[in-house]
Motif scaffolding. Sequence first.
Motif, mmCIF file in Angstrom:
data_model
loop_
_atom_site.group_PDB
_atom_site.id
_atom_site.type_symbol
_atom_site.label_atom_id
_atom_site.label_comp_id
_atom_site.label_asym_id
_atom_site.label_seq_id
_atom_site.Cartn_x
_atom_site.Cartn_y
_atom_site.Cartn_z
ATOM 1 N N CYS A 28 41.922 52.374 41.902
ATOM 2 C CA CYS A 28 40.662 52.842 41.307
ATOM 3 C C CYS A 28 39.933 51.674 40.640
ATOM 4 O O CYS A 28 38.697 51.580 40.721
ATOM 5 C CB CYS A 28 40.925 53.936 40.278
ATOM 6 N N LYS A 29 40.693 50.797 39.988
ATOM 7 C CA LYS A 29 40.074 49.654 39.296
ATOM 8 C C LYS A 29 39.402 48.718 40.292
ATOM 9 O O LYS A 29 38.257 48.309 40.088
ATOM 10 C CB LYS A 29 41.150 48.910 38.502
ATOM 11 N N TYR A 30 40.100 48.424 41.395
ATOM 12 C CA TYR A 30 39.514 47.515 42.388
ATOM 13 C C TYR A 30 38.291 48.151 43.065
ATOM 14 O O TYR A 30 37.290 47.477 43.298
ATOM 15 C CB TYR A 30 40.560 47.117 43.440
ATOM 16 N N LEU A 31 38.382 49.438 43.336
ATOM 17 C CA LEU A 31 37.229 50.109 43.963
ATOM 18 C C LEU A 31 36.033 50.145 43.007
ATOM 19 O O LEU A 31 34.888 49.951 43.413
ATOM 20 C CB LEU A 31 37.615 51.535 44.393
ATOM 21 N N SER A 32 36.309 50.396 41.725
ATOM 22 C CA SER A 32 35.221 50.408 40.729
ATOM 23 C C SER A 32 34.612 49.020 40.616
ATOM 24 O O SER A 32 33.382 48.883 40.499
ATOM 25 C CB SER A 32 35.743 50.825 39.354
ATOM 26 N N ALA A 33 35.469 48.003 40.615
ATOM 27 C CA ALA A 33 34.971 46.623 40.526
ATOM 28 C C ALA A 33 34.074 46.311 41.727
ATOM 29 O O ALA A 33 33.009 45.704 41.586
ATOM 30 C CB ALA A 33 36.147 45.645 40.472
ATOM 31 N N ALA B 71 27.451 41.305 28.702
ATOM 32 C CA ALA B 71 28.089 40.952 27.425
ATOM 33 C C ALA B 71 29.508 40.426 27.644
ATOM 34 O O ALA B 71 29.941 39.486 26.970
ATOM 35 C CB ALA B 71 28.107 42.165 26.501
ATOM 36 N N GLU B 72 30.217 41.032 28.615
ATOM 37 C CA GLU B 72 31.586 40.581 28.902
ATOM 38 C C GLU B 72 31.587 39.154 29.433
ATOM 39 O O GLU B 72 32.446 38.354 29.085
ATOM 40 C CB GLU B 72 32.253 41.514 29.930
ATOM 41 N N ILE B 73 30.617 38.834 30.294
ATOM 42 C CA ILE B 73 30.517 37.469 30.846
ATOM 43 C C ILE B 73 30.264 36.463 29.713
ATOM 44 O O ILE B 73 30.880 35.400 29.653
ATOM 45 C CB ILE B 73 29.365 37.397 31.896
ATOM 46 N N LEU B 74 29.353 36.847 28.795
ATOM 47 C CA LEU B 74 29.034 35.946 27.686
ATOM 48 C C LEU B 74 30.255 35.700 26.810
ATOM 49 O O LEU B 74 30.491 34.586 26.347
ATOM 50 C CB LEU B 74 27.885 36.521 26.845
ATOM 51 N N SER B 75 31.038 36.756 26.580
ATOM 52 C CA SER B 75 32.253 36.598 25.767
ATOM 53 C C SER B 75 33.267 35.730 26.491
ATOM 54 O O SER B 75 33.855 34.818 25.902
ATOM 55 C CB SER B 75 32.881 37.965 25.480
ATOM 56 N N ALA B 76 33.468 36.033 27.787
ATOM 57 C CA ALA B 76 34.492 35.310 28.549
ATOM 58 C C ALA B 76 34.159 33.827 28.681
ATOM 59 O O ALA B 76 35.054 32.984 28.716
ATOM 60 C CB ALA B 76 34.641 35.929 29.934
ATOM 61 N N SER B 77 32.859 33.512 28.729
ATOM 62 C CA SER B 77 32.473 32.109 28.916
ATOM 63 C C SER B 77 32.484 31.330 27.610
ATOM 64 O O SER B 77 32.268 30.110 27.621
ATOM 65 C CB SER B 77 31.084 32.030 29.545
ATOM 66 N N GLY B 78 32.708 32.031 26.496
ATOM 67 C CA GLY B 78 32.754 31.344 25.201
ATOM 68 C C GLY B 78 31.389 31.144 24.579
ATOM 69 O O GLY B 78 31.275 30.628 23.467
ATOM 70 N N LEU B 79 30.311 31.553 25.290
ATOM 71 C CA LEU B 79 28.961 31.335 24.751
ATOM 72 C C LEU B 79 28.727 32.195 23.512
ATOM 73 O O LEU B 79 28.033 31.784 22.580
ATOM 74 C CB LEU B 79 27.905 31.652 25.820
ATOM 75 N N SER B 256 23.590 35.260 32.904
ATOM 76 C CA SER B 256 24.839 35.060 32.142
ATOM 77 C C SER B 256 25.858 34.300 32.980
ATOM 78 O O SER B 256 26.540 33.405 32.470
ATOM 79 C CB SER B 256 25.457 36.396 31.737
ATOM 80 N N ILE B 257 25.958 34.678 34.251
ATOM 81 C CA ILE B 257 26.920 33.990 35.122
ATOM 82 C C ILE B 257 26.522 32.516 35.271
ATOM 83 O O ILE B 257 27.343 31.613 35.116
ATOM 84 C CB ILE B 257 27.008 34.686 36.505
ATOM 85 N N LEU B 268 36.788 31.559 37.432
ATOM 86 C CA LEU B 268 36.871 32.714 38.334
ATOM 87 C C LEU B 268 37.762 33.801 37.736
ATOM 88 O O LEU B 268 37.454 35.000 37.810
ATOM 89 C CB LEU B 268 37.421 32.269 39.696
ATOM 90 N N LYS B 269 38.833 33.356 37.073
ATOM 91 C CA LYS B 269 39.757 34.309 36.449
ATOM 92 C C LYS B 269 39.042 35.093 35.337
ATOM 93 O O LYS B 269 39.186 36.317 35.237
ATOM 94 C CB LYS B 269 40.952 33.526 35.870
ATOM 95 N N ASP B 270 38.261 34.363 34.516
ATOM 96 C CA ASP B 270 37.492 35.022 33.443
ATOM 97 C C ASP B 270 36.495 36.018 34.041
ATOM 98 O O ASP B 270 36.281 37.110 33.509
ATOM 99 C CB ASP B 270 36.695 33.995 32.623
ATOM 100 N N PHE B 271 35.870 35.579 35.132
ATOM 101 C CA PHE B 271 34.854 36.407 35.785
ATOM 102 C C PHE B 271 35.466 37.739 36.246
ATOM 103 O O PHE B 271 34.926 38.816 35.985
ATOM 104 C CB PHE B 271 34.269 35.636 36.972
ATOM 105 N N ILE B 272 36.630 37.628 36.892
ATOM 106 C CA ILE B 272 37.288 38.846 37.395
ATOM 107 C C ILE B 272 37.739 39.727 36.223
ATOM 108 O O ILE B 272 37.568 40.948 36.254
ATOM 109 C CB ILE B 272 38.477 38.468 38.310
ATOM 110 N N GLN B 273 38.258 39.086 35.176
ATOM 111 C CA GLN B 273 38.676 39.870 34.003
ATOM 112 C C GLN B 273 37.476 40.568 33.357
ATOM 113 O O GLN B 273 37.595 41.697 32.861
ATOM 114 C CB GLN B 273 39.383 38.947 32.994
ATOM 115 N N SER B 274 36.320 39.906 33.375
ATOM 116 C CA SER B 274 35.106 40.525 32.815
ATOM 117 C C SER B 274 34.748 41.779 33.597
ATOM 118 O O SER B 274 34.320 42.787 33.011
ATOM 119 C CB SER B 274 33.921 39.561 32.889
ATOM 120 N N ILE B 275 34.903 41.721 34.912
ATOM 121 C CA ILE B 275 34.603 42.907 35.733
ATOM 122 C C ILE B 275 35.551 44.037 35.339
ATOM 123 O O ILE B 275 35.120 45.182 35.112
ATOM 124 C CB ILE B 275 34.774 42.586 37.240
#
Lengths: 186, 433
Positions: A28-33, B71-79, B256-257, B268-275
């Motif tokens: 679900c997380k990957y699909l939502s992403a 907002a998540e991207i801004l936090s993850a990037s440290g800005l 933001s990106i 890239l890891k931060d980006f994915i975690q932000s998603i």
Amino acid sequence: MMADIGHGATDEPPLDRTNSESVVERTCKYLSALALMVMLVVIGIDIVTRWAFNFSYEVSDEVAAYMLVAIAFLSLPVSHINGAFHRVEFVQARLSMRWKLISSLFFELVALVFCAIFVWQFVNLVRSTWRFGDHAPTFLETPLWLPRSLLVIGMAALCISLVRSMAADVGRLLALGSTDRARNGS
Amino acid sequence: MGPELQVLVVTILFLGLLTAGMPVPFAITIPAVIYLLLQGGIPALNSLGLVSWGSMNVFALTAVPLFMFMAEILSASGLSSRIYGGLAKLVARLPGGLLQTNIAGCAVFASVNGSSIATAATIGGVALPQLLSRGYNRPLAAGSLAAGGTLGILIPPSFPMIIYGTFTETSVPKLFMAGVIPGLIMTACFMIYIAIHAKIDPSVAPREAGPRSGGELLRALAEVVPFVLLILGTLGGLYFGVVTTTEAAVVGCVLSILLGVTMGELTLKDFIQSIFNTIIFSGNILFLILAAYIFSTALSFAGLGEQVTKFIIDLHLSKFEFYLALFVLFTILGCLIESLGMIVITVPLLYPVLASYGIDPILFGVILVIYVELGQISPPIGINLFVIQSIWDGKLSEVVLGTIPFHLIMFLVLALVIAFPELSLWLPAQMSR
């Protein structure tokens, strides 16, 4: 961001409401992403083509709204298993760990019953949409049973997550009981 | 069971589930479904499917996860953290030192995210350790951050405004613009209060040095530039009618990106975690919106909404008395119910009454958001109090004590907005569309 509202002072540690993600929540997380990225790209392309070529695909609104439906329902089990739903902890913070677990179990059971009602109603909706051959009155003429199926999938996945967290709570309760027995025995 | 008893039972059930600790969206949905069952039996549940579909198949709501992602991207990037350092150099020479930076930082961060929790947590996380190590007054430090965080929902973008706008079919861009001037006034009032407090009692805040050289000033400005670009790209586009709310959110995400990669430390890891973070927290807000629609359906199914509207109109309250009643209602609700829940529960009942009092829906949206802000720093459940408490080692009572003056300032701004509606309505009237 935090999900708890209103901690109180107590010696008991707060109940850890997060559980490990299973294949259901991960899917679900990957699909939502994916839905979030599609939403971003579709609207982004529409902005560019409108600014640069004065041309709109006229499908971005529809597709983006479907992606929102996907995020809204598929994220439910992910949010639940990560303990992200807001809750008032005012009373909870004053309970012992045993009662925290019992109340958590009760809430999950009640939530499960109501989620099952929603699954039943969503299945009815998809079935009737399929039967009547409903299509979106748009350029894409999307068969509506397709995006509406996301409601069923998301809510059913939430039911599975609720069952998993109930099982985890029962496990914690049993472990708590055996710790107490061991302590009393020694 | 009589209709009055049904309402009573469902209300008690709702408050019981809420205070006992049931997740808020469930605590709203379950009593609503039970009320539907009591009113119309099993057939009444048939509306749940279409209502749920209709509540989420709304293009305007796509702005919620998108602004959250930004907002998540801004936090993850440290800005987000760096903005505090930049502003500290620019405003810390004012009386109150870093306490002024708290408010300015919250106001700037509020301009790029729609959540007061995120604002308080982000700025608080950076500021509190510095404030405490430098000997700032603890309650004032915590209070300024908890109150400053509430600017997150008054200064656009704002999740409560998106939800209110979608629910009442009020223009979200106009609501956003309506929050700008009250938000700036509130920011200025907070900063003036801190300056006066520090002048009267210099022990609350040590004097801070500003930039020592032109180079330091330029470096401080450079930390603020990404946010200025973002604000211009999102709110500027909205004001000039170039983009819709959702498009502004997309522009914000893309900027933001780009800024995160070029000026921040976005990997890239931060980006994915932000998603993934966006997905987790979107689920909560979107579920609340779904709960709101189901609650509203239950109210309209029984005709309860119309009865409440008729009851309020039959009271023949003057406009002032109506505002006074709202003040009492929201002050009590603010102590009991979580912020978005407050909007979800009251808007279906109060919105139909506005026309009879000649209250502009946009103005009401701003008033509602200020009430929600007050609720967020009201004990016992004001969420910003707990956000700040979770970041430091102090007592909750110190945070509560620190917010009291800010409470009074917020009441003052609320009174100003009610007395002079132009403060909210002037800017939306100037918009291009």
